[in-house]
Design a protein around this motif. Structure first.
Motif, short mmCIF file in Angstrom:
data_model
loop_
_atom_site.label_atom_id
_atom_site.label_comp_id
_atom_site.label_asym_id
_atom_site.label_seq_id
_atom_site.Cartn_x
_atom_site.Cartn_y
_atom_site.Cartn_z
N GLY A 16 27.58 41.28 48.14
CA GLY A 16 27.95 40.84 49.47
C GLY A 16 29.18 39.95 49.50
O GLY A 16 29.68 39.62 50.58
N THR A 17 29.67 39.56 48.34
CA THR A 17 30.86 38.70 48.26
C THR A 17 31.99 39.42 47.54
O THR A 17 33.02 39.71 48.13
CB THR A 17 30.54 37.38 47.53
N LEU A 18 31.78 39.69 46.26
CA LEU A 18 32.79 40.40 45.47
C LEU A 18 32.66 41.90 45.60
O LEU A 18 33.66 42.62 45.63
CB LEU A 18 32.67 39.99 44.00
N LEU A 19 31.40 42.37 45.70
CA LEU A 19 31.14 43.81 45.78
C LEU A 19 30.26 44.13 46.99
O LEU A 19 29.40 43.34 47.37
CB LEU A 19 30.44 44.30 44.51
N PRO A 102 42.50 43.79 42.91
CA PRO A 102 43.81 43.14 42.97
C PRO A 102 43.72 41.62 43.01
O PRO A 102 44.55 40.93 42.42
CB PRO A 102 44.41 43.69 44.27
N LEU A 103 42.68 41.09 43.68
CA LEU A 103 42.50 39.64 43.73
C LEU A 103 42.19 39.09 42.34
O LEU A 103 42.76 38.07 41.92
CB LEU A 103 41.38 39.27 44.70
N LEU A 104 41.30 39.75 41.62
CA LEU A 104 40.97 39.30 40.27
C LEU A 104 42.20 39.32 39.37
O LEU A 104 42.43 38.39 38.58
CB LEU A 104 39.86 40.17 39.68
N ASP A 105 43.01 40.36 39.49
CA ASP A 105 44.25 40.44 38.71
C ASP A 105 45.21 39.33 39.10
O ASP A 105 45.88 38.73 38.24
CB ASP A 105 44.92 41.80 38.91
N LEU A 106 45.29 39.04 40.39
CA LEU A 106 46.19 38.00 40.88
C LEU A 106 45.77 36.63 40.35
O LEU A 106 46.62 35.82 39.94
CB LEU A 106 46.21 37.99 42.41
N SER A 224 45.89 36.22 52.16
CA SER A 224 46.49 34.89 52.39
C SER A 224 47.28 34.44 51.16
O SER A 224 48.30 33.76 51.30
CB SER A 224 45.39 33.87 52.71
N LEU A 225 46.82 34.78 49.97
CA LEU A 225 47.54 34.41 48.76
C LEU A 225 48.84 35.21 48.61
O LEU A 225 49.81 34.74 47.99
CB LEU A 225 46.66 34.65 47.52
N MET A 226 48.83 36.41 49.17
CA MET A 226 50.00 37.29 49.05
C MET A 226 51.03 37.03 50.15
O MET A 226 52.17 37.49 50.04
CB MET A 226 49.55 38.76 49.12
N ALA A 227 50.63 36.30 51.19
CA ALA A 227 51.52 36.08 52.34
C ALA A 227 52.72 35.20 51.96
O ALA A 227 52.60 34.32 51.10
CB ALA A 227 50.74 35.44 53.47
#
Length: 227
Positions: A16-19, A102-106, A224-227
């Motif tokens: 429910g959060t990551l998956l 992509p978030l985990l990679d970032l 938001s991190l990519m903005a």
């Protein structure tokens, strides 16, 4: 958005959060409560307020008070096995949320560690993370059966285990979750918390907990991190 430089790790609840998973939590909770009753815990002593993600603390507390030590072991072992069977039923239906990998990679590109702290059993957690191509992106996985039941969420000890395994302090972790258990675990461990609404809790549920929802999902956080 920029992450606070104090963070050395970003960790997540899994379901429910990551998956986006399909575990039948109502069935799991009923199995857990029925097993407590079978072992002699009266209905009046059982706390069903966490019914979406079962919590057997009330049953364990009753058994402790009545010196039923052997039954404390049985309740944890029996329920964990039955819960595992329910968790494994729909592994093939698990999907990552948009932006999960992509978030985990970032996060790694920032030089930070990643972790998953879940009440799911290890066999199940590894299976769904692998299916979603996320397992290889996780530096540390803490599952329900890695430590004694009483050290699982919402106990802050669960977060301390995560910190120890990542070689960081609990206040150097940012933790995401979809349920009040996640929040209470993080809060009591001194860990900063971000609530999402992609799982068990919606905005009004978080409002009751006194938690402001900054991002509806980790997808929004990634953007938001990519903005």
């Amino acid at each position: 958005m920029k992450l606070n430089p104090k963070y050395k790790a970003v960790c997540f609840d899994m379901d429910g959060t990551l998956l986006n998973t399909k575990v039948d939590y109502v069935k799991m909770a009923n199995v857990a409560f029925n097993e407590m009753v079978r072992l002699g815990v009266p209905e009046t002593a059982i706390d069903r307020s966490e019914s979406f993600k079962f919590n057997i603390d009330s049953g364990i507390e009753y058994l402790k008070k009545h010196n039923k030590v052997e039954d404390i072991y049985k309740i944890g072992a029996n329920i964990s096995k039955m819960a595992r069977d329910i968790e494994m039923e729909r592994v093939d239906e698990a999907r990552p949320f948009d932006g999960t990998n992509p978030l985990l990679d970032l996060i790694h590109s920032f030089g930070l560690s990643t972790g998953v702290l879940t009440r799911g059993c290890r066999e199940y957690a590894e299976a769904v993370l692998k299916k979603c191509d996320s397992l290889k992106r996780i530096d540390c996985l803490i599952a329900r059966d890695d430590y004694p039941e009483e050290e699982s969420k919402p106990s802050p000890i669960a977060m301390q285990h995560m910190a120890d395994r990542l070689n960081v302090k609990t206040d150097e972790i940012l933790y995401f979750g979809d349920h009040g258990m996640d929040y209470r675990c993080a809060k009591d461990a001194g860990t900063d918390f971000i609530a999402v609404t992609t799982g068990a809790f919606r905005s009004d549920d978080w409002m009751k907990e006194g938690v402001k929802v900054e991002f509806d999902s980790i997808t929004d956080f990634y953007r938001s991190l990519m903005a």
